[in-house]
Every structure is written in structure tokens, then in C-alpha cells.
Scaffold this motif. Structure first.
Motif, PDB file in Angstrom:
ATOM      1  N   ASP A  64       0.835  -1.082  -0.086  1.00 50.05           N
ATOM      2  CA  ASP A  64      -0.137   0.109   0.017  1.00 50.05           C
ATOM      3  C   ASP A  64       1.216   1.283  -0.087  1.00 50.05           C
ATOM      4  O   ASP A  64       1.713   1.406   0.888  1.00 50.05           O
ATOM      5  CB  ASP A  64      -0.932  -0.188   1.225  1.00 50.05           C
ATOM      6  N   CYS A  92      10.505   1.877  17.768  1.00 52.51           N
ATOM      7  CA  CYS A  92       9.979   0.954  16.846  1.00 52.51           C
ATOM      8  C   CYS A  92      10.052  -0.358  17.775  1.00 52.51           C
ATOM      9  O   CYS A  92       9.056  -1.052  18.006  1.00 52.51           O
ATOM     10  CB  CYS A  92      10.606   0.692  15.604  1.00 52.51           C
ATOM     11  N   CYS A  99      11.797  -5.456  15.768  1.00 52.28           N
ATOM     12  CA  CYS A  99      11.512  -4.615  14.588  1.00 52.28           C
ATOM     13  C   CYS A  99      13.291  -3.890  14.310  1.00 52.28           C
ATOM     14  O   CYS A  99      13.937  -3.618  15.291  1.00 52.28           O
ATOM     15  CB  CYS A  99      11.029  -3.128  15.235  1.00 52.28           C
ATOM     16  N   THR A 115      11.434  -2.850   9.595  1.00 48.47           N
ATOM     17  CA  THR A 115      10.872  -3.975   9.104  1.00 48.47           C
ATOM     18  C   THR A 115      10.541  -4.778  10.272  1.00 48.47           C
ATOM     19  O   THR A 115      11.297  -4.727  11.549  1.00 48.47           O
ATOM     20  CB  THR A 115      11.878  -4.973   8.364  1.00 48.47           C
ATOM     21  N   GLY A 123       6.373  -7.336   7.910  1.00 49.74           N
ATOM     22  CA  GLY A 123       5.720  -6.174   7.110  1.00 49.74           C
ATOM     23  C   GLY A 123       7.171  -5.190   7.280  1.00 49.74           C
ATOM     24  O   GLY A 123       7.833  -5.301   7.960  1.00 49.74           O
ATOM     25  N   SER A 124       7.041  -4.521   6.442  1.00 48.34           N
ATOM     26  CA  SER A 124       8.321  -3.444   6.165  1.00 48.34           C
ATOM     27  C   SER A 124       7.555  -2.042   5.772  1.00 48.34           C
ATOM     28  O   SER A 124       6.712  -2.160   4.752  1.00 48.34           O
ATOM     29  CB  SER A 124       8.967  -3.994   5.374  1.00 48.34           C
ATOM     30  N   THR A 125       7.890  -0.879   6.413  1.00 53.94           N
ATOM     31  CA  THR A 125       7.278   0.359   5.988  1.00 53.94           C
ATOM     32  C   THR A 125       8.507   1.227   5.743  1.00 53.94           C
ATOM     33  O   THR A 125       9.139   1.565   6.617  1.00 53.94           O
ATOM     34  CB  THR A 125       6.419   0.676   7.032  1.00 53.94           C
ATOM     35  N   THR A 136       4.211   6.904   2.291  1.00 53.78           N
ATOM     36  CA  THR A 136       4.414   6.012   2.975  1.00 53.78           C
ATOM     37  C   THR A 136       4.211   4.502   2.063  1.00 53.78           C
ATOM     38  O   THR A 136       3.237   4.650   1.474  1.00 53.78           O
ATOM     39  CB  THR A 136       3.405   5.925   4.094  1.00 53.78           C
ATOM     40  N   ARG A 138       3.744   0.669   2.474  1.00 48.36           N
ATOM     41  CA  ARG A 138       3.752  -0.491   3.483  1.00 48.36           C
ATOM     42  C   ARG A 138       3.732  -1.844   2.814  1.00 48.36           C
ATOM     43  O   ARG A 138       2.737  -1.932   1.925  1.00 48.36           O
ATOM     44  CB  ARG A 138       2.345  -0.292   4.484  1.00 48.36           C
ATOM     45  N   SER A 139       4.407  -2.705   3.137  1.00 43.83           N
ATOM     46  CA  SER A 139       4.497  -3.729   2.359  1.00 43.83           C
ATOM     47  C   SER A 139       4.592  -5.026   3.490  1.00 43.83           C
ATOM     48  O   SER A 139       5.128  -5.091   4.292  1.00 43.83           O
ATOM     49  CB  SER A 139       6.057  -3.935   1.906  1.00 43.83           C
ATOM     50  N   ILE A 140       3.607  -6.115   2.989  1.00 40.92           N
ATOM     51  CA  ILE A 140       3.443  -7.169   3.895  1.00 40.92           C
ATOM     52  C   ILE A 140       3.583  -8.407   2.964  1.00 40.92           C
ATOM     53  O   ILE A 140       3.119  -8.496   1.731  1.00 40.92           O
ATOM     54  CB  ILE A 140       1.723  -7.260   4.321  1.00 40.92           C
ATOM     55  N   ALA A 151       9.404  -3.219  -0.499  1.00 40.28           N
ATOM     56  CA  ALA A 151       9.399  -1.857  -0.186  1.00 40.28           C
ATOM     57  C   ALA A 151      10.660  -1.152  -0.624  1.00 40.28           C
ATOM     58  O   ALA A 151      10.428  -0.181  -1.292  1.00 40.28           O
ATOM     59  CB  ALA A 151       9.467  -2.031   1.452  1.00 40.28           C
TER      60      ALA A 151
END
Length: 165
Positions: A64, A92, A99, A115, A123-125, A136, A138-140, A151
Motif C-alpha cells: 500500500d 519501533c 523491529c 521491518t 511487514g516493512s514500512t 508511506t 507499507r509492504s506485507i 518496499a
């Protein structure tokens, strides 16, 4: 007098758009995002958001991308060194000890990539800030390497276009 007020308003609006990101409509970079991730990814694009999924890829990754504003002072604190990357990583890790955080080279913006595990997924943002504009990513994915790799690919492909010089 009315003309003067309208002229000043137009000048202020023009100056405000000169700051921040070069691109504010993410739908203009949606194809670039899909291409950067490779075969199988499809996307849905709106001006403020691009969502990418690959149902045929192992682990069914989802990403996203959003554009917005963040004017809480974080950007200035990071730029000045008042808030370091180590400080951000501690914040984090306070939420999840696993994290990790790394600084992103996205000048003239500032940014970082976190991550972390999410149950059986990861997840990684990526967060990028410039003059109050916020990008932003956001990767899952099923595993941390895939989430982070997706990401990072998008940061590399999109940050020069969205952030600008």
C-alpha cells in the motif's frame, strides 16, 4: 482591492505547491510501481493511494503506497539530529523488540525503513518526508526478506519521481 487579494492568494497557492514533493498524484506512478515489482503484480490507483497485490506470488505479497501530510515536527527533528535513526529504532522496538530500522537515502527528503514480524507474516514500512509531505510504502509478505525487498524496490523506483530534487 479585490484584485490585489486574489493575486496574493494565487501567489501563496503557487508558492505552497513549490514545496514538498514533485508529484502529489500517485496514480501517475502506479505503472512504475507495478513494473518495479515484476510480473504478477496488479494495482489499483487513486490520486492519494496505490495498492499492489500479487495473488500468484509465493506468500501473496501486498503493498500500500500513500501520500499525505505530516507536520508534527518529526521531519525537522530528524533533519536537525534531535531525533536520530537510533531513537526511531528504539521507538519501533518498544512496540516490537524484533523491529529493525534503516535510514533511507532519499535526499532532499528524509526517510527510514522499518521491518518487523506480524504473526506468521512480516511487514516493512518506508517513510519519506519533505517539507511536510509524507510518502508511506507499507509492504506485507510471508517473510521479512520479501516484505523488505518489495518496499526497497518501490523506494528506489518511486522516490526520485515523487520526491523530486
Amino acid at each position: 482591492m479585490r484584485f490585489l487579494i486574489l493575486s496574493l492568494a494565487a501567489l501563496v497557492a503557487t508558492e505552497a505547491q513549490a514545496e514538498g514533493f514533485a508529484v502529489h498524484d500517485l496514480s501517475t506512478v502506479a505503472e512504475d510501481a507495478s513494473t518495479a515489482l515484476g510480473a504478477g503484480f496488479i494495482h489499483k490507483a487513486e490520486p492519494g493511494r496505490v495498492t499492489l497485490v500479487c495473488s500468484g506470488c509465493q506468500g501473496g505479497p501486498m503493498i500500500d503506497i500513500r501520500i499525505g501530510r505530516q507536520t508534527d515536527g518529526t521531519e525537522q527533528r530528524v533533519r536537525s539530529g534531535q531525533t536520530s535513526m537510533a531513537d526511531l529504532e528504539r521507538l519501533c522496538q518498544a512496540k516490537d523488540p524484533a523491529c529493525s530500522l534503516a535510514e533511507l537515502s532519499v535526499s532532499p527528503a528524509v526517510g527510514w525503513l522499518t521491518t518487523w514480524p506480524m504473526g506468521s507474516s512480516a511487514g516493512s514500512t518506508a517513510v519519506m518526508l519533505r517539507d511536510g509531505d509524507l510518502l508511506t510504502i507499507r509492504s506485507i509478505a510471508a517473510d521479512a526478506d520479501t516484505a523488505q525487498g518489495n518496499a526497497e524496490k518501490l523506494v528506489e523506483a518511486l522516490s526520485p519521481k515523487v520526491i523530486g530534487r
